[in-house]
Design an enzyme around this catalytic site. Structure first.
Site, short mmCIF file in Angstrom:
data_model
loop_
_atom_site.label_atom_id
_atom_site.label_comp_id
_atom_site.label_asym_id
_atom_site.label_seq_id
_atom_site.Cartn_x
_atom_site.Cartn_y
_atom_site.Cartn_z
N GLY A 1 2.19 2.63 11.12
CA GLY A 1 3.07 3.80 11.10
C GLY A 1 3.45 4.31 12.48
O GLY A 1 3.80 5.47 12.66
N GLU B 1 -7.09 4.54 7.51
CA GLU B 1 -6.93 5.98 7.21
C GLU B 1 -8.19 6.52 6.55
O GLU B 1 -8.54 7.68 6.75
CB GLU B 1 -5.66 6.19 6.36
CG GLU B 1 -4.41 6.03 7.22
CD GLU B 1 -3.23 5.40 6.52
OE1 GLU B 1 -3.17 5.41 5.28
OE2 GLU B 1 -2.34 4.88 7.24
N SER C 1 5.65 -1.38 9.18
CA SER C 1 6.49 -1.97 8.15
C SER C 1 7.65 -2.78 8.71
O SER C 1 8.28 -3.54 8.01
CB SER C 1 7.02 -0.89 7.23
OG SER C 1 6.00 -0.52 6.36
N HIS D 1 -9.69 1.02 4.55
CA HIS D 1 -8.43 1.21 5.26
C HIS D 1 -8.66 2.13 6.45
O HIS D 1 -9.48 3.05 6.39
CB HIS D 1 -7.38 1.80 4.31
CG HIS D 1 -6.01 1.76 4.93
ND1 HIS D 1 -5.58 2.74 5.79
CD2 HIS D 1 -5.01 0.85 4.85
CE1 HIS D 1 -4.35 2.42 6.20
NE2 HIS D 1 -3.98 1.28 5.63
N LYS E 1 0.13 4.22 -0.36
CA LYS E 1 -0.53 5.40 0.20
C LYS E 1 -0.25 6.62 -0.68
O LYS E 1 -0.09 6.48 -1.88
CB LYS E 1 -0.11 5.60 1.67
CG LYS E 1 -0.32 4.31 2.49
CD LYS E 1 -0.17 4.49 3.97
CE LYS E 1 -0.43 3.15 4.67
NZ LYS E 1 -0.36 3.23 6.12
N GLU F 1 -5.74 -5.01 10.12
CA GLU F 1 -4.72 -3.99 10.36
C GLU F 1 -5.01 -3.28 11.68
O GLU F 1 -5.85 -2.36 11.72
CB GLU F 1 -4.75 -2.94 9.23
CG GLU F 1 -4.51 -3.52 7.86
CD GLU F 1 -3.87 -2.49 6.94
OE1 GLU F 1 -2.92 -2.86 6.27
OE2 GLU F 1 -4.30 -1.32 6.92
N ASN G 1 0.87 -1.18 0.00
CA ASN G 1 0.00 0.00 0.00
C ASN G 1 0.90 1.23 0.00
O ASN G 1 1.47 1.58 1.03
CB ASN G 1 -0.91 -0.04 1.24
CG ASN G 1 -1.84 1.16 1.30
OD1 ASN G 1 -1.85 1.99 0.39
ND2 ASN G 1 -2.61 1.26 2.36
P1 13P Z 1 2.88 0.61 7.62
O1 13P Z 1 3.44 -0.72 7.12
O2 13P Z 1 3.57 1.79 7.02
O3 13P Z 1 2.78 0.64 9.11
O4 13P Z 1 1.38 0.68 7.07
C1 13P Z 1 0.56 -0.43 7.16
C2 13P Z 1 -0.67 -0.16 6.38
O5 13P Z 1 -1.45 0.71 6.70
C3 13P Z 1 -0.90 -0.98 5.17
O6 13P Z 1 -2.13 -0.71 4.60
#
Ligand code: 13P
Length: 249
Positions: free
Chosen positions: A171, A97, A212, A95, A13, A165, A11
């Site tokens: 993040g 977000e 991540s 998601h 983003k 998630e 992703n």
């Molecule tokens: P990160 O791996 O940057 O924490 O993000 C995870 C995420 O939101 C994947 O959709």
């Protein structure tokens, strides 16, 4: 060993530009990727066409959002029909977000899921609890409710991947341990079994998305019986995304 094919989504983003994404695409195109793993990259909408035209066809492309109708007076939105027209196969929906920054409701996410599936797109549907919800002991209630609204809008589960998630691990530098991830994945699969069918529970991929730093323990995560892959944020923009894709090989 489960018969579910491992699924790794990136992703991206709202990151990258033509130059940096072009370099990333070159890295992915020339990498040796485990063909036992399905790989899909979620690109910013303005670059979907560009990415699809450059990325090797063995890698899928996903939009990161879309609207719930084919066309009309919805300034700034894109429709599943437009996404399909660009040769894109997938959409990420729900998601955290979208839910928490843009205030998308379960109801809207459900309507989008239904319309994307009717439009013959695959859906990566995200669920997950916030830190407050986890600390209040309501993780299960939250993810079951989110999953129910998604499930109410799905007729064909072969086109759906469920992404767990935990919001507190996105993040933030925090990662769910393999045990924490497995626990929720197992419960989600149990929910699918109890409310839908054995066939759906046994076949739907439930992937984990979180910090991540998943790279550090992705092999261990992928070895969990109910973890069928990952939805990777920041690390999917880096060459080590290839190592995450190959984690289970
Ligand atoms: P990160 O791996 O940057 O924490 O993000 C995870 C995420 O939101 C994947 O959709």
């Amino acid at each position: 060993m489960s018969s579910r094919k491992l699924f790794v989504g990136g992703n991206w983003k709202m990151n990258g530009d033509k130059e940096s994404l072009g370099e990333l695409i070159m890295t992915l195109n020339t990498a040796s990727l485990n063909d036992e793993t399905e790989v899909v990259c979620g690109a910013p909408s303005i670059y979907l066409d560009y990415v699809r035209s450059k990325l090797d066809q063995r890698i899928g492309v996903a939009a990161q959002n879309c609207y719930k109708v084919p066309k009309g007076a919805f300034t700034g939105e894109i429709s599943p029909a437009m996404i399909k027209d660009c040769g894109i196969e997938w959409v990420i929906l729900g998601h955290s977000e979208r839910r928490h920054v843009f205030g998308e409701s379960d109801e809207l996410i459900g309507q989008k899921v239904a319309h994307c599936l009717e439009s013959d797109l695959g859906v990566i549907a995200c669920v997950g609890e916030t830190l407050e919800e986890r600390e209040a002991g309501t993780t299960e209630d939250v993810v079951f409710e989110q999953t129910k609204v998604i499930a109410d809008n799905v007729k064909d589960w072969t086109r759906v991947v469920l992404a767990y998630e935990p919001v507190w691990a996105i993040g933030t530098g925090k990662t769910a341990t393999p045990d924490q991830a497995q626990e929720v994945h197992e419960k989600l699969r149990g929910w699918l079994r109890a409310n839908l069918s054995d066939a759906v529970a046994d076949s739907v991929r439930i992937i984990y998305g979180g910090e991540s730093a998943v790279f550090g323990n992705c092999k261990e995560l992928a070895a969990q019986p109910d973890v069928d892959g990952f939805l990777v944020g920041g690390a999917s923009l880096k060459p080590e995304f290839v190592d995450i894709i190959n984690a289970s090989s």
